[in-house]
Design an enzyme around this catalytic site. Sequence first.
Site, PDB file in Angstrom:
ATOM      1  N   ARG A 120      -0.526  64.152   1.937  1.00 54.27           N
ATOM      2  CA  ARG A 120       0.185  65.312   0.900  1.00 54.27           C
ATOM      3  C   ARG A 120      -0.497  66.510   1.076  1.00 54.27           C
ATOM      4  NH1 ARG A 120       2.640  61.831  -2.773  1.00 54.27           N
ATOM      5  NH2 ARG A 120       4.049  63.580  -3.232  1.00 54.27           N
ATOM      6  N   GLN A 125       4.107  69.389   3.496  1.00 57.17           N
ATOM      7  CA  GLN A 125       5.097  69.433   2.523  1.00 57.17           C
ATOM      8  C   GLN A 125       6.727  69.423   2.853  1.00 57.17           C
ATOM      9  OE1 GLN A 125       3.452  72.610   0.084  1.00 57.17           O
ATOM     10  NE2 GLN A 125       3.701  71.523  -1.795  1.00 57.17           N
ATOM     11  N   ASP A 128       7.840  65.904   2.759  1.00 54.44           N
ATOM     12  CA  ASP A 128       7.239  64.893   2.017  1.00 54.44           C
ATOM     13  C   ASP A 128       8.414  64.403   1.153  1.00 54.44           C
ATOM     14  OD1 ASP A 128       5.925  63.856  -0.074  1.00 54.44           O
ATOM     15  OD2 ASP A 128       4.518  65.421  -0.343  1.00 54.44           O
ATOM     16  N   SER A 131       7.697  63.767  -2.665  1.00 52.99           N
ATOM     17  CA  SER A 131       7.784  64.837  -3.556  1.00 52.99           C
ATOM     18  C   SER A 131       9.374  65.087  -3.726  1.00 52.99           C
ATOM     19  CB  SER A 131       7.243  65.969  -3.051  1.00 52.99           C
ATOM     20  OG  SER A 131       5.832  65.852  -3.086  1.00 52.99           O
ATOM     21  N   TYR A 226      -4.676  61.570  -4.391  1.00 52.86           N
ATOM     22  CA  TYR A 226      -4.280  60.426  -5.284  1.00 52.86           C
ATOM     23  C   TYR A 226      -5.044  60.050  -6.273  1.00 52.86           C
ATOM     24  CZ  TYR A 226      -0.370  59.665  -2.164  1.00 52.86           C
ATOM     25  OH  TYR A 226       0.958  60.015  -1.391  1.00 52.86           O
TER      26      TYR A 226
HETATM   27  P1  NAD Z   1       1.712  59.196  -7.889  1.00 54.22           P
HETATM   28  O1  NAD Z   1       3.187  59.006  -8.002  1.00 54.22           O
HETATM   29  O2  NAD Z   1       0.863  58.603  -7.020  1.00 54.22           O
HETATM   30  O3  NAD Z   1       1.150  59.278  -9.620  1.00 54.22           O
HETATM   31  C1  NAD Z   1       1.708  59.878 -10.449  1.00 54.22           C
HETATM   32  C2  NAD Z   1       0.705  60.539 -11.429  1.00 54.22           C
HETATM   33  O4  NAD Z   1       0.042  59.373 -12.154  1.00 54.22           O
HETATM   34  C3  NAD Z   1      -0.535  61.362 -10.629  1.00 54.22           C
HETATM   35  O5  NAD Z   1      -0.569  62.363 -11.064  1.00 54.22           O
HETATM   36  C4  NAD Z   1      -1.807  60.438 -11.049  1.00 54.22           C
HETATM   37  O6  NAD Z   1      -2.674  61.257 -10.935  1.00 54.22           O
HETATM   38  C5  NAD Z   1      -1.490  59.705 -12.327  1.00 54.22           C
HETATM   39  N1  NAD Z   1      -1.944  58.587 -12.658  1.00 54.22           N
HETATM   40  C6  NAD Z   1      -2.616  57.416 -11.981  1.00 54.22           C
HETATM   41  N2  NAD Z   1      -3.337  56.557 -12.792  1.00 54.22           N
HETATM   42  C7  NAD Z   1      -3.147  57.249 -13.957  1.00 54.22           C
HETATM   43  C8  NAD Z   1      -3.687  56.810 -15.140  1.00 54.22           C
HETATM   44  N3  NAD Z   1      -4.370  55.419 -15.235  1.00 54.22           N
HETATM   45  N4  NAD Z   1      -3.431  57.542 -16.401  1.00 54.22           N
HETATM   46  C9  NAD Z   1      -2.919  58.520 -16.320  1.00 54.22           C
HETATM   47  N5  NAD Z   1      -2.051  59.014 -14.887  1.00 54.22           N
HETATM   48  C10 NAD Z   1      -2.568  58.478 -14.058  1.00 54.22           C
HETATM   49  O7  NAD Z   1       1.535  60.899  -7.768  1.00 54.22           O
HETATM   50  P2  NAD Z   1       2.466  61.844  -6.742  1.00 54.22           P
HETATM   51  O8  NAD Z   1       3.331  62.613  -7.794  1.00 54.22           O
HETATM   52  O9  NAD Z   1       2.813  60.988  -5.641  1.00 54.22           O
HETATM   53  O10 NAD Z   1       1.285  62.920  -6.467  1.00 54.22           O
HETATM   54  C11 NAD Z   1       0.106  62.499  -5.563  1.00 54.22           C
HETATM   55  C12 NAD Z   1      -0.705  63.592  -5.339  1.00 54.22           C
HETATM   56  O11 NAD Z   1      -0.306  64.261  -4.231  1.00 54.22           O
HETATM   57  C13 NAD Z   1      -1.029  64.585  -6.382  1.00 54.22           C
HETATM   58  O12 NAD Z   1      -2.432  64.965  -6.283  1.00 54.22           O
HETATM   59  C14 NAD Z   1      -0.230  65.649  -6.197  1.00 54.22           C
HETATM   60  O13 NAD Z   1      -0.572  66.791  -6.523  1.00 54.22           O
HETATM   61  C15 NAD Z   1      -0.340  65.566  -4.551  1.00 54.22           C
HETATM   62  N6  NAD Z   1       0.658  66.315  -4.014  1.00 54.22           N
HETATM   63  C16 NAD Z   1       0.351  67.023  -2.982  1.00 54.22           C
HETATM   64  C17 NAD Z   1       1.204  67.835  -2.216  1.00 54.22           C
HETATM   65  C18 NAD Z   1       0.907  68.943  -1.318  1.00 54.22           C
HETATM   66  O14 NAD Z   1      -0.015  69.577  -1.383  1.00 54.22           O
HETATM   67  N7  NAD Z   1       1.762  69.176  -0.378  1.00 54.22           N
HETATM   68  C19 NAD Z   1       2.549  67.696  -2.414  1.00 54.22           C
HETATM   69  C20 NAD Z   1       3.122  66.395  -3.387  1.00 54.22           C
HETATM   70  C21 NAD Z   1       2.024  65.967  -4.000  1.00 54.22           C
END
Ligand code: NAD
Length: 376
Positions: A120, A125, A128, A131, A226
């Site tokens: 990620r 991006q 992705d 996303s 994550y």
């Molecule tokens: P995900 O679908 O894996 O999880 C959704 C959210 O649930 C996350 O924010 C996670 O922290 C939260 N979560 C997990 N356990 C929890 C709990 N017990 N209580 C409350 N919240 C909880 O997440 P995602 O949308 O796939 O994103 C994963 C990571 O990737 C994030 O850090 C996101 O910012 C990052 N990301 C980065 C990029 C990039 O830089 N290119 C792009 C997309 C996502």
Amino acid sequence: MIVGILKEKNRETRVSLVPEIVKQLQQMSVTVWVEQGAGDHAFYEDSLYTAAGAEVAPLSQLLEQADMICCVNTPDAETLAAIKPGRVLAGTLQPLYNLSAVEQWAARNITTFSLDTIPRTTRAQSMDVLSSQANIAGYKAVLLAAYSYSRYFPMFMTAAGSIAPAKVLVLGAGVAGLQAIATARRLGAVVEVFDTRPAVKEEVMSLGAKFVEVEGAADASAAGGYAVEQSADYQQKQQQRIAESIAKADIVITTAQIPGKKAPLLVTNAMLDNMRAGAVIVDLAAATGGNTEVTKNNETVHYKGVTIIGNSNLAATMPADASKLYAKNLFNFLKLILTKEGALALNFEDDIVAGACITYNGEIVNQRVKSLMQPA
Ligand code: NAD
């Protein structure tokens, strides 16, 4: 190189490559075959593919002769069994949740790329799919909640009386959660948010929502952004805080997931017992076990006046845009693994290639998959 586009099965409405991308692939000397009717549910009819230069072909021809098969979801067993050894399969194969399937892909010497395991990072991006599809899911979750809710979202002052704004609680502020916050705010709701990653606090606040902090979350910085599993002590504190917020909430959107693991249980039956009658929960983590005790994937459950909608594939309810974005993600990835002459050229030094490649040359090569296979 011949690339074949599979028609998805079951409830899937999306298609992995759209006609616009077919044209771009041809400029890279790639011939595209599309299974008859592959884009029908997403409003990309066969004629649009043909106009873009693709050939409409039966499944047997695709499986027999295409060098690479593109898909959204992992094909069924019968289709997989017909893919020839040495060929390539690219899609969202969810290897972290299908370890036994990964062993079979390796044993059959199918080279697999799964776009849900790329890092990620900023560079990744544009490829992705998690996303682009989660963004749709977050948006649609709020619309679905608003549609199923028996009251208004925005505040109204009318001659017939005043309406208070809906209180929305978002659990998990990843891509889907952030889009859910933005959509709920646009509809006029008051929004509260929980996440175990304090790093999201600023983003949540910039969307006009309140971030509820629970001290003592496990450090997730080594997990590529994550979330990681939390200690029993933290879970107890978090459940207390969620219980307070949930008792006041009209709408709850739950999105919390931990890659390769069962979704954390955030909403217990005791919390549901205290919710307002008529409240609606949309659980986007339904496919990995759900964030509530009663969630059923692809089902709507009614529990003591609360409606719990379990759906982890809301992107499929907007198949035209979802496919367009998915196809662009996939094309950007294909540009990384194909030469301008359309030949496969893999650089395993590249973290995106290494992250996406699951099996190669009859071996499981993906580090995340391998680490889940080894006993802790
Ligand atoms: P995900 O679908 O894996 O999880 C959704 C959210 O649930 C996350 O924010 C996670 O922290 C939260 N979560 C997990 N356990 C929890 C709990 N017990 N209580 C409350 N919240 C909880 O997440 P995602 O949308 O796939 O994103 C994963 C990571 O990737 C994030 O850090 C996101 O910012 C990052 N990301 C980065 C990029 C990039 O830089 N290119 C792009 C997309 C996502």
